[in-house]
Design a protein around this motif. Structure first.
Motif, PDB file in Angstrom:
ATOM      1  N   GLN A 168       0.811  -1.214   0.000  1.00 28.34           N
ATOM      2  CA  GLN A 168       0.000   0.000   0.000  1.00 28.34           C
ATOM      3  C   GLN A 168       0.849   1.271   0.000  1.00 28.34           C
ATOM      4  O   GLN A 168       0.331   2.375  -0.211  1.00 28.34           O
ATOM      5  N   ALA A 169       2.151   1.119   0.213  1.00 28.63           N
ATOM      6  CA  ALA A 169       3.051   2.277   0.170  1.00 28.63           C
ATOM      7  C   ALA A 169       3.412   2.673  -1.259  1.00 28.63           C
ATOM      8  O   ALA A 169       4.037   3.720  -1.476  1.00 28.63           O
ATOM      9  N   THR A 202       5.436  -2.722   9.073  1.00 31.32           N
ATOM     10  CA  THR A 202       5.022  -1.748   8.062  1.00 31.32           C
ATOM     11  C   THR A 202       4.818  -0.368   8.682  1.00 31.32           C
ATOM     12  O   THR A 202       5.083   0.648   8.038  1.00 31.32           O
ATOM     13  N   MET A 255       6.832   2.401   6.562  1.00 36.67           N
ATOM     14  CA  MET A 255       5.994   3.387   5.886  1.00 36.67           C
ATOM     15  C   MET A 255       4.563   3.143   6.334  1.00 36.67           C
ATOM     16  O   MET A 255       3.879   2.257   5.813  1.00 36.67           O
ATOM     17  N   SER A 256       4.136   3.908   7.297  1.00 36.08           N
ATOM     18  CA  SER A 256       2.795   3.691   7.845  1.00 36.08           C
ATOM     19  C   SER A 256       1.730   3.999   6.795  1.00 36.08           C
ATOM     20  O   SER A 256       1.797   5.024   6.110  1.00 36.08           O
ATOM     21  N   VAL A 257       0.771   3.098   6.665  1.00 39.40           N
ATOM     22  CA  VAL A 257      -0.327   3.299   5.711  1.00 39.40           C
ATOM     23  C   VAL A 257      -1.655   3.539   6.434  1.00 39.40           C
ATOM     24  O   VAL A 257      -2.694   3.673   5.792  1.00 39.40           O
TER      25      VAL A 257
END
Length: 284
Positions: free
Chosen positions: A153-154, A188, A192-194
């Protein structure tokens, strides 16, 4: 509400796929952690949701499947074998060979049961959107199912495709996200937090359903509640899962993104999985 007989059937099917994965992992390096986390989702897609004719993989009326989380090829292959696309022994024999149909990533050049070759994260989902666009233009009622990872999702291509597929009202597109919280090299949320993931997808105009990705009742109900394929809103089912699910030494360990298991690990892992199934359903 999903009936218990269907739930039990699918849980046993997922157990069988997990055993196949472990046997392969005892001989070859595979992406075992993510295979285990997405196994229940794959079982519901291939053994419950998908409209498919194994005798004719090019059947025009079939539902399409795209593995955007391309490294989960092994669990995809065994899920296909479970419905008769091939014998599981063929996967064990050919896996990793120079010209085999089965490997770390799915390839449609040598396997007719693979609609799209995938590997680089972020690529499969936009392609699935293109397939859904074409099917809608043709007046088809077939669906396109696509599986992504949460680390994926990043990728910016995910959100460009999410925006366009919503804009073009592709109600025939169904996305599953294997949300296990771990990527190859860590959590995650740290890489890169989504989050808030569900809110992001809603903001892009999608119908969002959150489930326990290991609860067959919730997964079945999410599939049963899908809007009609000719509706104007695509659906994303966010499955909250555990990497290495069901295996004590593997659960939530980023290092088990890929690898091999020893003979002793194979025995322990199968025993733990079988005991959990028997505890819930009784000894078979």
């Amino acid at each position: 509400m999903a009936d218990q007989a269907t739930i039990k059937r699918l849980e046993k099917a997922a157990l069988d796929v997990r055993f196949q994965l472990l046997d392969l992992c005892n001989k070859q390096g595979i992406h075992i952690g993510g295979d285990m986390s997405v196994c229940d989702i794959m079982t519901v897609i291939w053994q419950y949701a998908l409209k498919y004719d194994v005798s004719n993989p090019c059947w025009k009326e079939r539902d399409r499947f795209v593995l955007s989380k391309g490294h989960a090829a092994a669990v995809t292959s065994f899920s296909q074998a479970a419905i008769g696309c091939y014998n599981p022994e063929e996967i064990h024999t050919e896996y990793g060979g120079d010209y085999g149909r089965f490997g770390m990533h799915s390839c449609n050049l040598c396997n007719p049961y693979v609609d799209v070759s995938t590997g680089s994260l972020g690529h499969g989902f936009p392609i699935a959107g293109g397939i859904a666009t074409a099917l809608k233009a043709k007046g088809s009622f077939s669906r396109v199912y696509v599986v992504m990872g949460d680390g994926e999702q990043a990728e910016g291509s995910i959100w460009e495709a999410a925006m366009s597929t919503s804009h073009y009202k592709l109600g025939n597109l169904v996305a599953f996200i294997d949300c296990n919280g771990l990527s190859f090299d860590g959590k995650t949320k740290d890489l890169m937090s989504v989050e808030p993931l569900a809110d992001k997808w809603r903001a892009f105009g999608w119908n969002v359903v959150e489930v326990n990705g290991h609860d067959f009742g919730e997964l079945i109900e999410a599939v049963d509640a899908l809007p009609p394929a000719d509706s104007g809103i695509p659906t994303v089912i966010i499955g909250h899962t555990v990497k290495g699910h069901g295996i004590s030494f593997m659960e939530n360990v980023a290092g088990w993104h890929a690898g091999m298991i020893s003979d002793a690990m194979l025995v322990q892992a199968k025993d733990e999985l079988q005991q959990a199934f028997d505890k819930k359903w009784g000894e078979q």
